[in-house]
Write a protein that holds these residues in place. Sequence first.
Motif, PDB file in Angstrom:
ATOM      1  N   ALA A 102       0.855  -1.198   0.000  1.00  0.00           N
ATOM      2  CA  ALA A 102       0.000   0.000   0.000  1.00  0.00           C
ATOM      3  C   ALA A 102       0.887   1.244   0.000  1.00  0.00           C
ATOM      4  O   ALA A 102       0.780   2.115   0.859  1.00  0.00           O
ATOM      5  CB  ALA A 102      -0.935  -0.003   1.194  1.00  0.00           C
ATOM      6  N   SER A 103       1.782   1.316  -0.990  1.00  0.00           N
ATOM      7  CA  SER A 103       2.852   2.302  -0.945  1.00  0.00           C
ATOM      8  C   SER A 103       2.368   3.747  -0.980  1.00  0.00           C
ATOM      9  O   SER A 103       3.046   4.633  -0.457  1.00  0.00           O
ATOM     10  CB  SER A 103       3.847   2.068  -2.084  1.00  0.00           C
ATOM     11  OG  SER A 103       3.216   2.187  -3.341  1.00  0.00           O
ATOM     12  N   VAL A 104       1.227   4.029  -1.578  1.00  0.00           N
ATOM     13  CA  VAL A 104       0.753   5.415  -1.628  1.00  0.00           C
ATOM     14  C   VAL A 104       0.421   5.917  -0.227  1.00  0.00           C
ATOM     15  O   VAL A 104       0.809   7.016   0.180  1.00  0.00           O
ATOM     16  CB  VAL A 104      -0.469   5.542  -2.553  1.00  0.00           C
ATOM     17  CG1 VAL A 104      -1.076   6.935  -2.444  1.00  0.00           C
ATOM     18  CG2 VAL A 104      -0.072   5.259  -4.001  1.00  0.00           C
ATOM     19  N   LEU A 105      -0.287   5.115   0.548  1.00  0.00           N
ATOM     20  CA  LEU A 105      -0.698   5.537   1.882  1.00  0.00           C
ATOM     21  C   LEU A 105       0.437   5.483   2.897  1.00  0.00           C
ATOM     22  O   LEU A 105       0.402   6.173   3.914  1.00  0.00           O
ATOM     23  CB  LEU A 105      -1.861   4.672   2.374  1.00  0.00           C
ATOM     24  CG  LEU A 105      -3.170   4.814   1.590  1.00  0.00           C
ATOM     25  CD1 LEU A 105      -4.228   3.883   2.157  1.00  0.00           C
ATOM     26  CD2 LEU A 105      -3.677   6.257   1.624  1.00  0.00           C
ATOM     27  N   HIS A 106       1.454   4.651   2.648  1.00  0.00           N
ATOM     28  CA  HIS A 106       2.514   4.457   3.617  1.00  0.00           C
ATOM     29  C   HIS A 106       3.826   5.123   3.218  1.00  0.00           C
ATOM     30  O   HIS A 106       4.843   4.929   3.867  1.00  0.00           O
ATOM     31  CB  HIS A 106       2.750   2.961   3.847  1.00  0.00           C
ATOM     32  CG  HIS A 106       1.623   2.288   4.564  1.00  0.00           C
ATOM     33  ND1 HIS A 106       0.508   1.841   3.904  1.00  0.00           N
ATOM     34  CD2 HIS A 106       1.418   2.027   5.876  1.00  0.00           C
ATOM     35  CE1 HIS A 106      -0.336   1.299   4.782  1.00  0.00           C
ATOM     36  NE2 HIS A 106       0.190   1.406   5.982  1.00  0.00           N
ATOM     37  N   SER A 107       3.808   5.931   2.168  1.00  0.00           N
ATOM     38  CA  SER A 107       5.003   6.655   1.742  1.00  0.00           C
ATOM     39  C   SER A 107       4.848   8.135   2.087  1.00  0.00           C
ATOM     40  O   SER A 107       3.840   8.758   1.750  1.00  0.00           O
ATOM     41  CB  SER A 107       5.217   6.508   0.232  1.00  0.00           C
ATOM     42  OG  SER A 107       5.446   5.165  -0.115  1.00  0.00           O
ATOM     43  N   ASP A 108       5.855   8.693   2.761  1.00  0.00           N
ATOM     44  CA  ASP A 108       5.807  10.106   3.103  1.00  0.00           C
ATOM     45  C   ASP A 108       6.611  10.916   2.090  1.00  0.00           C
ATOM     46  O   ASP A 108       7.132  10.375   1.104  1.00  0.00           O
ATOM     47  CB  ASP A 108       6.314  10.345   4.528  1.00  0.00           C
ATOM     48  CG  ASP A 108       7.728   9.813   4.751  1.00  0.00           C
ATOM     49  OD1 ASP A 108       8.471   9.642   3.753  1.00  0.00           O
ATOM     50  OD2 ASP A 108       8.087   9.575   5.919  1.00  0.00           O
ATOM     51  N   ASP A 109       6.737  12.220   2.322  1.00  0.00           N
ATOM     52  CA  ASP A 109       7.443  13.075   1.370  1.00  0.00           C
ATOM     53  C   ASP A 109       8.900  12.650   1.196  1.00  0.00           C
ATOM     54  O   ASP A 109       9.449  12.740   0.092  1.00  0.00           O
ATOM     55  CB  ASP A 109       7.394  14.534   1.842  1.00  0.00           C
ATOM     56  CG  ASP A 109       6.035  15.171   1.617  1.00  0.00           C
ATOM     57  OD1 ASP A 109       5.142  14.509   1.060  1.00  0.00           O
ATOM     58  OD2 ASP A 109       5.872  16.357   2.003  1.00  0.00           O
ATOM     59  N   GLU A 110       9.514  12.174   2.277  1.00  0.00           N
ATOM     60  CA  GLU A 110      10.901  11.730   2.195  1.00  0.00           C
ATOM     61  C   GLU A 110      11.029  10.526   1.276  1.00  0.00           C
ATOM     62  O   GLU A 110      11.976  10.436   0.483  1.00  0.00           O
ATOM     63  CB  GLU A 110      11.421  11.383   3.591  1.00  0.00           C
ATOM     64  CG  GLU A 110      12.887  10.990   3.611  1.00  0.00           C
ATOM     65  CD  GLU A 110      13.387  10.721   5.017  1.00  0.00           C
ATOM     66  OE1 GLU A 110      14.440  10.052   5.144  1.00  0.00           O
ATOM     67  OE2 GLU A 110      12.733  11.165   5.978  1.00  0.00           O
TER      68      GLU A 110
END
Length: 268
Positions: A102-110
Amino acid sequence: MSATVRAESVEGTGRLLGKRAVVTGGTRGIGAAIVAKLVAEEASVLTTARGPKADVPPGVHFVQADASVAADAERAALEAERHLGGVDLLVDNTGGTVMKAASVLHSDDEDWQRDLDTNLLGAVRLDRAVLPGMLALGAGVIIHISSTAAHEPMAEAAGYSSAKAALSAYSKNLANEVASRGIRVNRVSPGVTITSAAEDLFARSAARDGTDRDTALRELTESLGGIPMRRPGTPRDIAALVAFLVSDEAAWITGVDYVIDGGMLRTP
C-alpha cells in the motif's frame, strides 16, 4: 548469482574502440554487466557507485559518487573529463526503491523525494553536467535505464513507478532537444531481471509471505501477466542491447524506449 560480471567473460567486436563511456551504478547487476560489455567492445569506461570501490574489470576507473546527489553528479562529470578526456557515451543506470505494501498511503514526502532523486533527478543532474562537453563535440549518446514499471506501475512501488514514468517523458524531451546537435538519447526498460537487488526482493517477499524464493519470483511474474519466453532476464541481456544502442550501428535511433522483458508487457 554473482553481482559482478567480469570483462574477460564477455565477447566483443571492438565496435566502441576509442569511445569514452560513463556508467553509473556499475558495480552490481545490470550496471556491472553494461560496464563489462562496453569494456569488451574496447571503450574506455568510468563507473560510479554509492559505496566504496568494488570489483570492476581491469582498466575501468571507479569513482565513489551518488549520482542522485547534485554535488556528486558534478564531481563524477569532472572526474570523467580529467580521467577520460571527455564523455562520448553516458549510461544513467542508477535506480531502485524500497518496496512497501500500500505504498501510496505508507510513503511520506521523504520516500517520494528519495525515489525521485534516485530514479529521475540523478539522471537529469548527470546529463546536465555531461551534455556541454557532448554538445561542444557535436556528438554523443545517452542511455537512460528505466523499467517496465513506467508502463505498468507496481503496486508496492508507487514512487518508483511514477519516477520512471517521469524519466520516460524527460528522456523523450531531451532527445528531441539535442537531436539536431548530434546527440542521441534512448531508454532501455527491463522487465523482471535476475540481479542481486532482485534476489533481495524475492527473499524479503518470501520471508513476508512464508514461502521461498522461487515461489516469490513466480508470484511476481504471474502478477505482471507472466513472461511468454518463460524465463526472467539476465543483466547480460540488457547489456547487449545497451552496447548496440550506443554504437554507430544505431546511428539513426533516438527518442525511443526499448522494452526488454521477454514479452511480459501486456500493452503494445
